[in-house]
Write a protein that holds these residues in place. Structure first.
Motif, mmCIF file in Angstrom:
data_model
loop_
_atom_site.group_PDB
_atom_site.id
_atom_site.type_symbol
_atom_site.label_atom_id
_atom_site.label_comp_id
_atom_site.label_asym_id
_atom_site.label_seq_id
_atom_site.Cartn_x
_atom_site.Cartn_y
_atom_site.Cartn_z
ATOM 1 N N VAL A 32 -25.289 -53.433 19.435
ATOM 2 C CA VAL A 32 -24.938 -54.975 19.972
ATOM 3 C C VAL A 32 -24.195 -56.247 19.712
ATOM 4 C CG1 VAL A 32 -25.701 -57.366 18.674
ATOM 5 C CG2 VAL A 32 -27.235 -55.026 18.294
ATOM 6 N N GLU A 33 -24.511 -57.081 21.403
ATOM 7 C CA GLU A 33 -22.818 -57.449 21.839
ATOM 8 C C GLU A 33 -22.691 -59.023 20.781
ATOM 9 O OE1 GLU A 33 -23.121 -58.611 25.814
ATOM 10 O OE2 GLU A 33 -23.786 -56.738 26.152
ATOM 11 N N ALA A 34 -21.411 -58.941 20.698
ATOM 12 C CA ALA A 34 -21.533 -60.729 19.688
ATOM 13 C C ALA A 34 -22.248 -61.512 20.319
ATOM 14 C CB ALA A 34 -19.659 -60.385 19.223
ATOM 15 N N VAL A 35 -22.656 -62.502 19.510
ATOM 16 C CA VAL A 35 -23.430 -63.643 20.202
ATOM 17 C C VAL A 35 -22.188 -64.907 18.964
ATOM 18 C CG1 VAL A 35 -25.073 -64.820 20.572
ATOM 19 C CG2 VAL A 35 -24.626 -63.397 20.325
ATOM 20 N N TRP A 38 -22.985 -65.800 15.502
ATOM 21 C CA TRP A 38 -23.552 -64.431 14.615
ATOM 22 C C TRP A 38 -22.766 -63.658 14.055
ATOM 23 C CZ3 TRP A 38 -28.796 -63.744 13.779
ATOM 24 C CH2 TRP A 38 -29.684 -64.689 13.955
ATOM 25 N N ALA A 39 -22.818 -63.094 12.791
ATOM 26 C CA ALA A 39 -21.906 -62.139 12.718
ATOM 27 C C ALA A 39 -21.488 -60.833 13.118
ATOM 28 C CB ALA A 39 -22.984 -61.356 11.582
ATOM 29 N N SER A 40 -20.370 -60.562 13.475
ATOM 30 C CA SER A 40 -20.443 -59.307 14.658
ATOM 31 C C SER A 40 -20.421 -57.936 13.379
ATOM 32 C CB SER A 40 -18.264 -59.395 14.015
ATOM 33 O OG SER A 40 -18.410 -59.044 13.688
ATOM 34 N N CYS A 41 -20.262 -56.525 14.450
ATOM 35 C CA CYS A 41 -20.339 -55.876 13.615
ATOM 36 C C CYS A 41 -19.781 -55.385 12.530
ATOM 37 C CB CYS A 41 -20.710 -54.752 14.551
ATOM 38 S SG CYS A 41 -21.494 -54.799 15.847
ATOM 39 N N GLU A 42 -18.215 -55.651 12.615
ATOM 40 C CA GLU A 42 -17.267 -55.464 11.855
ATOM 41 C C GLU A 42 -17.831 -56.198 10.669
ATOM 42 O OE1 GLU A 42 -16.026 -56.099 15.039
ATOM 43 O OE2 GLU A 42 -15.893 -54.561 15.726
ATOM 44 N N SER A 43 -17.867 -57.466 10.542
ATOM 45 C CA SER A 43 -18.567 -58.254 9.437
ATOM 46 C C SER A 43 -19.595 -57.277 8.440
ATOM 47 C CB SER A 43 -18.264 -59.896 10.095
ATOM 48 O OG SER A 43 -19.174 -59.589 10.591
ATOM 49 N N ILE A 44 -20.628 -57.046 9.275
ATOM 50 C CA ILE A 44 -21.522 -56.600 8.946
ATOM 51 C C ILE A 44 -21.732 -55.156 7.829
ATOM 52 C CG2 ILE A 44 -23.659 -55.095 9.389
ATOM 53 C CD1 ILE A 44 -24.170 -57.500 11.980
ATOM 54 N N ALA A 45 -20.442 -54.638 8.419
ATOM 55 C CA ALA A 45 -19.888 -53.164 8.529
ATOM 56 C C ALA A 45 -18.990 -53.404 7.018
ATOM 57 C CB ALA A 45 -19.015 -52.389 8.975
ATOM 58 N N ALA A 46 -18.202 -55.049 6.581
ATOM 59 C CA ALA A 46 -17.257 -54.778 6.056
ATOM 60 C C ALA A 46 -18.232 -55.528 4.460
ATOM 61 C CB ALA A 46 -16.604 -56.296 6.178
ATOM 62 N N GLN A 47 -19.409 -55.965 4.947
ATOM 63 C CA GLN A 47 -20.158 -56.991 3.988
ATOM 64 C C GLN A 47 -21.008 -55.818 3.266
ATOM 65 O OE1 GLN A 47 -22.259 -59.509 5.833
ATOM 66 N NE2 GLN A 47 -21.038 -60.900 6.582
#
Length: 76
Positions: A32-35, A38-47
């Motif tokens: 998914v491209e960052a918009v 919206w949350a980035s892939c890195e922040s989702i993984a960290a959360q």
């Protein structure tokens, strides 16, 4: 019948922690491209990692407190 709600909560927290670790989210394979906004892939993984550790800690604390209470009630 005894109320083992603390043991039940610890069990649920353990299951959620295991599910969180099994469903590992790798930000490097995120398609998914960052918009903006919206949350980035890195922040989702960290959360998800923080949530997994928090639920594992809650399960461990709940189990220890339940065991201590159980030991105290059987020794009386």
């Amino acid at each position: 019948m005894k109320n083992n709600s603390l043991a039940m909560l610890a069990t649920i927290a353990a299951v959620v922690a295991i599910a969180s670790f099994i469903g590992f989210f790798n930000p490097e394979t995120c398609t998914v491209e960052a918009v903006d906004g919206w949350a980035s892939c890195e922040s989702i993984a960290a959360q998800r990692a923080i949530g997994g550790v928090a639920f594992a800690a809650a399960a461990l604390i709940g189990a220890v407190v339940w065991l201590i209470r159980r030991r105290k009630s059987t020794s009386l």
